[in-house]
Design a protein around this motif. Structure first.
Motif, PDB file in Angstrom:
ATOM      1  N   UNK A 179      35.349  32.113  41.505  1.00 45.64           N
ATOM      2  CA  UNK A 179      34.148  32.520  40.991  1.00 45.64           C
ATOM      3  C   UNK A 179      33.146  32.800  41.875  1.00 45.64           C
ATOM      4  N   UNK A 180      33.537  33.068  43.245  1.00 44.52           N
ATOM      5  CA  UNK A 180      32.744  33.571  44.236  1.00 44.52           C
ATOM      6  C   UNK A 180      33.564  34.323  45.165  1.00 44.52           C
ATOM      7  N   UNK A 181      33.694  35.486  44.674  1.00 40.60           N
ATOM      8  CA  UNK A 181      34.521  36.481  45.469  1.00 40.60           C
ATOM      9  C   UNK A 181      33.830  37.373  46.384  1.00 40.60           C
ATOM     10  N   UNK A 182      32.518  38.092  45.905  1.00 37.02           N
ATOM     11  CA  UNK A 182      31.791  39.033  46.314  1.00 37.02           C
ATOM     12  C   UNK A 182      30.259  38.587  46.454  1.00 37.02           C
ATOM     13  N   UNK A 218      26.770  40.590  47.457  1.00 34.53           N
ATOM     14  CA  UNK A 218      26.087  41.759  47.754  1.00 34.53           C
ATOM     15  C   UNK A 218      27.209  43.016  48.172  1.00 34.53           C
ATOM     16  N   UNK A 219      28.133  43.044  47.276  1.00 35.59           N
ATOM     17  CA  UNK A 219      29.312  44.091  47.207  1.00 35.59           C
ATOM     18  C   UNK A 219      30.138  43.659  48.556  1.00 35.59           C
ATOM     19  N   UNK A 220      30.143  42.919  49.206  1.00 39.51           N
ATOM     20  CA  UNK A 220      30.946  42.642  50.326  1.00 39.51           C
ATOM     21  C   UNK A 220      31.629  41.278  49.937  1.00 39.51           C
ATOM     22  N   UNK A 221      33.182  41.493  50.409  1.00 42.03           N
ATOM     23  CA  UNK A 221      33.946  40.252  49.958  1.00 42.03           C
ATOM     24  C   UNK A 221      33.338  39.079  50.955  1.00 42.03           C
ATOM     25  N   UNK A 222      33.622  37.853  50.242  1.00 40.44           N
ATOM     26  CA  UNK A 222      33.096  36.818  51.079  1.00 40.44           C
ATOM     27  C   UNK A 222      34.195  36.419  52.070  1.00 40.44           C
ATOM     28  N   UNK A 223      33.816  36.052  53.343  1.00 39.24           N
ATOM     29  CA  UNK A 223      34.757  35.735  54.366  1.00 39.24           C
ATOM     30  C   UNK A 223      35.924  34.760  54.060  1.00 39.24           C
ATOM     31  N   UNK A 279      39.938  46.107  46.911  1.00 35.22           N
ATOM     32  CA  UNK A 279      39.622  47.021  45.524  1.00 35.22           C
ATOM     33  C   UNK A 279      40.231  46.135  44.414  1.00 35.22           C
ATOM     34  N   UNK A 280      41.549  45.569  44.626  1.00 35.09           N
ATOM     35  CA  UNK A 280      42.267  44.973  43.475  1.00 35.09           C
ATOM     36  C   UNK A 280      41.584  43.498  43.202  1.00 35.09           C
ATOM     37  N   UNK A 281      41.122  43.043  44.114  1.00 31.00           N
ATOM     38  CA  UNK A 281      40.327  41.731  43.869  1.00 31.00           C
ATOM     39  C   UNK A 281      39.257  41.943  42.918  1.00 31.00           C
ATOM     40  N   UNK A 282      38.391  43.050  43.483  1.00 38.62           N
ATOM     41  CA  UNK A 282      37.035  43.411  42.885  1.00 38.62           C
ATOM     42  C   UNK A 282      37.189  43.646  41.426  1.00 38.62           C
ATOM     43  N   UNK A 283      38.552  44.563  41.328  1.00 34.54           N
ATOM     44  CA  UNK A 283      38.629  44.964  39.892  1.00 34.54           C
ATOM     45  C   UNK A 283      38.903  43.711  38.824  1.00 34.54           C
ATOM     46  N   UNK A 303      48.596  37.789  38.316  1.00 37.22           N
ATOM     47  CA  UNK A 303      48.728  37.723  36.932  1.00 37.22           C
ATOM     48  C   UNK A 303      47.475  37.941  36.051  1.00 37.22           C
ATOM     49  N   UNK A 304      46.321  37.944  36.815  1.00 38.14           N
ATOM     50  CA  UNK A 304      45.138  38.385  36.186  1.00 38.14           C
ATOM     51  C   UNK A 304      44.984  39.817  36.036  1.00 38.14           C
TER      52      UNK A 304
END
Length: 584
Positions: A179-182, A184-189, A216-220, A577-578
């Motif tokens: 639930x904390x992936x990005x 400000x449009x940047x992937x979290x470290x 991009x796959x994670x963001x989608x 899976x998601x």
């Protein structure tokens, strides 16, 4: 510079998925109140623990019968220096009465339920790390009606039903990371240990190749969707099929509640540990959970896919694990589970769930062996039937059950007391369960497990007759003279033709006691995780169904989900899976 703020929880209210409530503060409090509104789509994560990983309580009837001060049947988080010794010293009869599948149930969090100890008191094992952040698991404002803390909300998700010292870090990790992936449009470290990493790094078997996960796959996957992490305990003493039926009802309720609250929730992802994998497979079987349409996929961790010979060893020699709590000083936990064979048998011979961990027909032949002077005298099963060839054998010193250990409390059968006949009935049901789920795997499955040559597991159980025996003729009919209950027997052979029925071997000194022949269970010798051998776990790899299988090293069975590679492969598998989720 980051401005301090008051985080407001995204409220979970009926008929409104997007709602936040602020509160009044003194004028000098300049911190803004910030609400994070969740997306409408929800894909819950359901975690299923392993055997002994769910907290159980005994019935009022059994509590009165045993005159116990509390109704705790099993709660490993409470095992500490102050009370572990009393639990470890319980007699087999006391264990049988305390861990009776007919008189136990999962200790579910119910703030409104009647209890001598509050729900929060019973589920006091749950505590959240200081750096834990989740939009839903946040303290309510101090002025909120029926105010709940983040810990209470976690308990409502079932986190207190499970062995939190073992699984709590995983539950928090999944909740925070998913639930904390990005930002400000940047992937979290913290996602850099998964995104862009070749899965081979985590032990991916090349037979099932997978590509590195892209940003991009994670963001989608993450955009417009959030992942609520639940933990569902189950009564590991009863059949895993029965547990699957109960958990299926709970999963349906989670989905229905979220939809009624204004979210869109169609399916869940299941993450399992050990025995929980058997429950997960039963969950999607039409004879049990029948929830194949509601489960998007399953991640199996260290599952004994076709059973483990350690289950046999433990009923003859007790628990051999270094400890459920992953610390040398906590190795005493094994004593609480049963450090001797009679202690374990008193429980598992009367519990179908435990028997479902025995090697199945799919495990193959020859895993139980008797050796003498470096050669096999015999091995079983021969015809692929461990139930008839090993488990139900009576009277043989190498059989699974010592019948005098089955019912130490002396309970009558009508009261749930153990008999060998009832144990065989449980074995028949376990065999049926094994056959039903033998080829049942979700088509969207991933797995990780230990295949470590340094973490020796019982891939087979070997009884070795000592070399002091000059002639092993007739070994099948020897009688047990002594038993350490930890895998060492003193055996004796009798001459049926002698008038006094004395032993063929010379007696010691001038007494009438025959000199014993010793047989000992040899140490585990197969690759695995110190509990499940790779031979069993590899059944998943060879099934032809799994999308990805990670054969890993470096961890023992109970602590697998505290290993970085196990966690990374789990996150990777969840995202894969998601990707197959469909939305309106």
């Amino acid at each position: 510079m980051t401005t301090a703020e008051h985080p407001l929880p995204a409220q979970h209210n009926n008929s409104t998925a997007r709602k936040a409530e602020g509160f009044a503060t003194p004028k000098q409090d300049k911190k803004p109140q910030c609400a994070r509104f969740l997306p409408k789509r929800v894909l819950p994560i359901i975690f299923l623990p392993g055997i002994m990983g769910s907290n159980l309580r005994i019935s009022v009837q059994r509590q009165q019968e045993t005159r116990r001060n509390d109704n705790i049947a099993w709660r490993p988080d409470t095992l500490g220096p102050g009370n572990i010794s009393s639990a470890a010293n319980e007699k087999p009869s006391e264990r049988q009465l305390r861990l009776d599948p007919l008189q136990t149930t999962v200790d579910i969090y119910d703030p409104a339920g009647p209890s001598e100890i509050s729900a929060d008191g019973r589920h006091g094992n749950v505590s959240l790390d200081k750096n834990f952040r989740s939009p839903l698991l946040t303290d309510d404002p101090p002025t909120a009606k029926n105010r709940r803390t983040a810990v209470q909300k976690a308990r409502e998700r079932g986190w207190g039903e499970v062995f939190f010292k073992s699984y709590g870090a995983l539950l928090q990790h999944l909740e925070m990371r998913l639930n904390n992936t990005f930002f400000e449009s940047k992937i979290r470290q913290e996602w850099r240990d998964v995104v862009g990493v070749d899965p081979v790094v985590w032990g991916l078997d090349p037979k099932l190749p997978q590509q590195a996960l892209t940003e991009d796959e994670l963001k989608k996957v993450a955009t417009g969707c959030w992942f609520a992490v639940y933990a569902f305990g189950y009564n590991w003493l009863q059949s895993n099929g029965d547990s699957a039926r109960i958990i299926a009802v709970r999963i349906k309720k989670v989905i229905d509640d979220l939809n009624q609250s204004g979210y869109e929730c169609n399916q869940v992802i299941v993450v399992t540990h050990s025995m929980g994998g058997l429950v997960g497979r039963a969950l999607i079987h039409p004879k049990y959970g029948n929830l194949q349409d509601k489960v998007l996929g399953i991640v199996h961790g260290v599952m004994p896919a076709i059973g483990a010979p350690a289950a046999y060893s433990r009923m003859r020699a007790g628990f051999e694990d270094p400890g459920l709590l992953r610390s040398p000083k906590d190795s005493l936990t094994a004593k609480v589970a049963g450090n001797h064979g009679d202690e374990v048998t008193a429980v598992l011979a009367n519990a179908q769930g435990g028997m479902e961990l025995l090697p199945t027909e799919s495990y193959g032949n020859g895993w139980l062996r008797v050796m003498y002077n470096g050669r096999d005298l015999e091995s079983w099963p021969k015809q692929g039937d461990p139930y008839g060839e090993i488990y139900k054998v009576r009277g043989a010193w190498y059989a699974l059950f010592r019948e005098e250990w089955i019912n130490p409390s002396g309970m009558q059968a009508r009261d749930g007391g153990g008999t060998f006949k009832r144990t065989c009935n449980y074995l028949n049901r376990a065999q049926s369960f094994h056959q039903n789920i033998a080829n049942t795997f979700h088509p969207n499955s991933y797995a990780h497990y230990g295949a470590d040559r340094k973490r020796k597991s019982f891939g087979e159980v070997i009884w070795e007759i000592d070399k002091n025996c000059a002639d092993p003729t007739g070994w099948q009919n020897w009688s047990i003279l002594s038993d350490t209950r930890q895998g060492k027997l003193g055996l004796v052979r009798w001459d049926p033709l002698s008038p006094n029925n004395k032993a063929l071997r010379p007696v010691r000194d001038n007494d009438d006691m025959p000199a014993p022949i010793h047989a000992t269970i040899l140490p585990a010798s197969s690759p695995g995780d110190q509990t499940v051998p790779a031979r069993s776990a590899d059944y998943q790899l060879n099934s032809g169904i799994f999308r990805g299988v990670f054969r890993q090293t470096g961890y023992e069975h109970q602590g697998s989900y505290q290993d970085p590679r196990a966690i990374a492969s789990t996150l990777y598998s969840i995202i894969r899976i998601a990707q197959s989720a469909t939305w309106k």
